[in-house]
Design an enzyme around this catalytic site. Structure first.
Site: not given
Length: 263
Positions: A98, A127, A144
């Site tokens: 993250d 990422g 996500d």
């Protein structure tokens, strides 16, 4: 527990959206820059996948013959995938990446993440850049990545998809959470189809227009729908998720002849 309205926990830093939290009953939720729920945890059953899109993102299990040795998550959020994998796939190693240090701090403090060690690590990084270090040695990539308003641009570009394909093992699977209402959605699909040579499936979540999009490094060994139904029985019993609903959603949303998918 009384309902607690969304409240800011950490101010925005370095251009990242502010991080907030809310609670309603036994559900604690993470927000990024708005009252839109990004991730939720059942305080009584922390490993439960509360949000429908997170359940849909486990649909890849229908197509794998061996449990993954390593899963990479791009976007930690409130740690929903980390907790579920730690509970149901305890032998699988996880790396969660993250870019937002505030998200990582709050997830560690308030979202009951697994113990950080050999089986689970958190990396503070971009990422899209971090995935470049892998070369055919991660089995599943779960993406996500939202900034509070929309999908992060770097996570829907062809170079990122190519880097993810290079990172995957020979039978690896890429899974991402997109919103079907995004006017760029079909463009994203076309890019993914190009990079993964047509081996792409779309699985609509049960609500909110989210879609779990899966792309396959190689053609899954099992694509027969009747045999996948039997596999769905076993998976539903083992993991407590409705894999029959997932299979029905896949069948309704992707080309097939009623007996097989074509990947």
């Amino acid at each position: 527990m009384a309902r607690h309205p969304y409240r800011r926990l950490r101010p925005a830093k370095s251009g990242f959206p502010e991080v907030g939290i809310s609670e309603e009953g036994n559900i604690r939720s993470l927000h990024l820059g708005s009252d839109t729920v990004q991730s939720s945890m059942n305080l009584d059953h922390p490993s439960e996948l509360v949000l429908s899109y997170s359940r849909a993102m486990m649909g890849w299990l229908l197509f794998t013959d061996a449990l993954p040795q390593h899963i990479t998550q791009i976007g930690l959020g409130g740690g929903s995938f980390a907790r579920w994998i730690d509970t149901y796939l305890p032998d699988t190693r996880q790396t969660a990446v993250d870019i937002n240090p505030q998200v990582i701090a709050i997830a560690r403090n308030l979202f009951e993440l697994p113990f950080e060690g050999e089986k689970f690590e958190i990396i503070e990084a971009d990422g899209a850049e971090y995935i470049k270090v892998f070369r055919h040695n991660t089995d599943v990539i779960l993406v996500d990545g939202f900034d509070g308003e929309q999908i992060i641009d770097a996570l829907v570009e062809e170079p990122f998809f190519r880097d993810c394909r290079n990172a995957l093992s020979s039978d690896g699977i890429f899974v991402t959470n997109w919103w079907s209402g995004d006017k760029r959605y079909q463009r994203f699909i076309e890019r993914l189809l190009s990079v993964f040579e047509g081996r792409v499936l779309e699985l609509p979540a049960e609500s909110h227009g989210n879609v779990a999009v899966m792309a396959f490094q190689s053609s899954p060994k099992e694509q027969n729908i009747d045999k996948l139904k039997k596999r769905a029985d076993k998976l539903s019993n083992a993991y407590g998720l409705d894999f029959h609903r997932m299979l029905a959603g896949l069948k309704a949303s992707n080309p097939n002849n009623g007996k097989h998918f074509h990947l």
